[in-house]
Design an enzyme around this catalytic site. Structure first.
Site, PDB file in Angstrom:
ATOM      1  CE1 TYR A 121       2.324   0.572  14.458  1.00  0.00           C
ATOM      2  CE2 TYR A 121       2.800  -1.761  14.361  1.00  0.00           C
ATOM      3  CZ  TYR A 121       2.708  -0.588  15.076  1.00  0.00           C
ATOM      4  OH  TYR A 121       3.007  -0.599  16.401  1.00  0.00           O
ATOM      5  CD  GLU A 122      -4.208   0.747  12.290  1.00  0.00           C
ATOM      6  OE1 GLU A 122      -4.917   1.501  11.595  1.00  0.00           O
ATOM      7  OE2 GLU A 122      -4.607  -0.337  12.750  1.00  0.00           O
ATOM      8  N   GLY A 123      -1.337   2.733   8.086  1.00  0.00           N
ATOM      9  CA  GLY A 123      -1.258   3.835   7.123  1.00  0.00           C
ATOM     10  C   GLY A 123      -0.004   4.651   7.362  1.00  0.00           C
ATOM     11  CD  GLN A 160      -2.712   7.930   8.736  1.00  0.00           C
ATOM     12  OE1 GLN A 160      -3.738   8.574   8.871  1.00  0.00           O
ATOM     13  NE2 GLN A 160      -2.698   6.619   8.729  1.00  0.00           N
TER      14      GLN A 160
END
Ligand SMILES: Cc1cc2nc3c(=O)[nH]c(=O)nc-3n(C[C@H](O)[C@H](O)[C@H](O)COP(=O)(O)OP(=O)(O)OC[C@H]3O[C@@H](n4cnc5c(N)ncnc54)[C@H](O)[C@@H]3O)c2cc1C
Length: 606
Positions: A440-442, A447
């Protein structure tokens, strides 16, 4: 049963000695309250809350999980009571601005709080954690009216917040968002759509939940340029913040998942829910990006938290579990066998965990100072300079520390042998809980593309050069080659680091040249490049910690063993983990052909 003692000595080593937080705070009159006495008291109180209230709910929360019944979500036993104590203790407001009920303490101090809470119980910590994202969005882009109405309650903690981006058809590629927003005559918007995987999307901890939702206006451009951002409360509120009727935001289900089972992950249906626009029309994604870096540092922290918890428990076990004898002769002849900690392979796992945990913590606490600088910037230039530094280091932190956090959690489980696989000990839970952090969060892949593609190649290496300059500046510091024997001992770290930084720049140039001919090289090299960069960045912080430890030992200091342990761990890092850059360099420079040459129809013959 999992054990946890907050690592206050290590946190204080970083904030007082390595990164000199107090001289950093002195630059900002707003942080005048953040004195050593106050910070010490906060760290001690926070440690007590985490050890006594949150840790005992960690394994029971995993076992019980969240329950879903006809749209209502119930968190595990004890979660609400702990949340109420958290709010009463003023913990939510600690590092938020004074104007809306915050205590005005630095965000970097909030990071220490987040670390302890996240280590004691990551699932629980996600409920207040998600609120920070919503609060930062409203703080940065909200009108005064929106701040007064929503921010005040979020800061108190009486309401929590969420970030509603993901939809069934898209998580990474938010250009595909379909949720619609239609303007009403009174200036509000009707929101229609379904969001999935929404952390803290529904729960029983607070009377209201404030959703920050990405949606499209009628006629908005396709893709990411046509997305706007809305504040949509679960329960309608009047101008004074009094609760009204339901706002047609219903929870359709919660996910049954591999880990973080006590954190609710909701499917939310917005069925003409009333919302207000935040930020300009069609600039929703840009608005989110202004605080996304800070949120990603929060997720990077999950890797460190998992590593710390796993390490503490693996270390206790390794000192007690008896198995065979040391290869160099009996170490505990009075016992039937030696404890497994005498075996080099077990030591290697423990030292790897220690190096990852403490090195990762240093990366986070360094970055937390940059977040302070952004928040306190007086001019746009100042803000941009700090934001560029944060933008470069964030994908490294997010992906590298979560990947290493997973590795460390696996080592911790391995130290327990077969018992690591048994639920009672909690070690397999740490492995399951941390796994989400690379997704999650990329994801790690995303990234990595952000780092190599956007932050390095698109800027023609500007941000990489600035960071390399900082490391080389540290390496070239004359004190390192002084005649003082303690300082001379830094040479082994400094040489390895300078060589790695020079290679980092060279490989980057070669990748840039290759990318001109074949764009696939960016995608094929990016994850290895990110991990390669991560080891160098962590090496920089291990070298700094070693230097500080040498300086401390040169004086009349207490806890000398603590500083000696730092130096020995730095030696381990440079000898055993930093060399991973060599194999990463080889694979990141390899021709993408071997990845892509096999026709996709030939990938399987089933
Ligand atoms: C427990 C949990 C909590 C979550 N909490 C939230 C939340 O609070 N709010 C929210 O909005 N979302 C949340 N999410 C969603 C999460 O952020 C997404 O799942 C994540 O961003 C990945 O998106 P996806 O699942 O759609 O995967 P996809 O985007 O389908 O990606 C699948 C795979 O393809 C790769 N990939 C995709 N595109 C590319 C590309 N261009 N180049 C290279 N590789 C690519 C990815 O790296 C990944 O490996 C949560 C998810 C979970 C499981």
């Amino acid at each position: 049963m999992l054990q946890y003692k907050a690592p206050i000595m290590d946190i204080k080593f970083l904030i007082e000695d390595v990164f000199k937080y107090y001289s950093h705070y002195e630059k900002y009159p707003e942080f005048a309250e953040a004195t050593p006495d106050l910070v010490d008291a906060i760290l001690q109180e926070c440690a007590k809350f985490c050890e006594n209230e949150l840790l005992p709910l960690n394994q029971s929360g995993d076992k019980e999980g969240c329950k879903f019944d006809n749209g209502v979500v119930t968190t595990p036993k004890g979660f609400k009571e702990a949340y109420d104590k958290y709010v009463e203790g003023g913990w939510q407001s600690l590092s938020h601005p004074l104007e809306h009920g915050g205590q005005g303490l630095p965000p970097s101090l909030g990071m220490a709080k987040q670390e302890m809470m996240g280590t004691a119980n990551w699932s629980w910590a996600m409920y207040p954690g998600l609120s920070h994202g919503a609060m930062n969005t409203i703080q940065t882009h909200g009108t005064e009216e929106q701040k007064e109405l929503f921010l005040t309650r979020l800061t108190e903690g009486t309401w929590t917040g969420t970030m509603c981006l993901t939809e069934p058809q898209c998580g990474t590629d938010l250009g595909q968002v379909k949720t619609k927003a239609t303007l009403n005559e009174d200036g509000t918007y009707d929101i229609v759509g379904t969001k999935i995987f929404i952390s803290a999307g529904e729960h029983d901890l607070t009377e209201n939940i404030i959703h920050i939702v990405l949606a499209r206006l009628p006629g908005a451009p396709e893709g990411t340029r046509g997305i706007s951002l809305f504040i949509v409360p679960k329960i309608q509120v009047d101008q004074q913040g009094n609760l009204g009727a339901s706002n047609n935001v219903t929870c359709g289900a919660i996910e049954d998942k591999m880990g973080i089972k006590a954190s609710s992950t909701a499917v939310l249906n917005f069925d003409n829910a009333k919302g207000v626009l935040i930020g300009p029309e069609n600039k929703g994604l840009e608005c989110m990006f202004t605080f996304m870096n800070a949120a990603r540092v929060g997720t990077a922290l999950q890797g460190v938290c998992a590593s710390e918890l796993s390490y503490q428990n693996a270390l206790l076990y390794a000192k007690e579990r008896l198995s065979m004898r040391s290869l160099t002769g009996k170490k505990y002849p009075d016992k039937v066998a030696d404890p497994i900690i005498v075996h080099p392979d077990v030591r290697k796992m423990l030292m790897t965990q220690k190096a990852i945990t403490e090195g990762g913590r240093a990366m986070i606490y360094y970055t937390a100072q940059i977040v302070d600088q952004i928040e306190m910037a007086k001019t746009e230039d100042e803000r941009k300079a700090a934001d560029d530094r944060l933008g470069f280091i964030t994908p490294i932190l997010k992906a590298f520390l979560t990947e290493l956090g997973s590795e460390s959690a696996n080592h911790g489980m391995q130290v327990f042998g077969g018992h690591g696989f048994i639920k009672e000990w909690g070690m397999e839970q740490i492995v399951r809980d941390v796994r989400i952090s690379t997704l999650y969060e990329g994801t790690t892949g995303i990234q990595a593309l952000d780092l190599l593609g956007r932050k390095v190649l698109l800027t023609r290496g500007k941000s990489l050069n600035a960071f390399s300059k900082e490391i080389l500046g540290f390496c070239k510091d004359k004190s390192m080659i002084s005649s003082n024997p303690h300082k001379r001992q830094m040479n082994k770290f400094v040489w390895a680091l300078s060589k790695n930084v020079a290679n980092w720049q060279q490989y980057t140039m070669r990748l840039a040249l290759k990318a001109k001919k074949d764009r696939d090289i960016v995608g094929s090299a990016s994850v290895d490049y990110l991990m390669y960069s991560g080891y160098i960045v962590m090496g920089y912080f291990w070298a700094q910690m070693a230097q500080t430890a040498y300086e401390k030992l040169a004086g009349d200091v207490e806890n000398r063993d603590f500083y000696r342990a730092k130096i020995k761990t730095a030696e381990f890092y440079f000898e055993r983990l930093l060399p991973r850059t060599k194999s990463l360099a080889k694979t990141m420079m390899a021709d993408p052909k071997t990845l892509m040459q096999l026709d996709q129809d030939l990938l399987s013959f089933l």
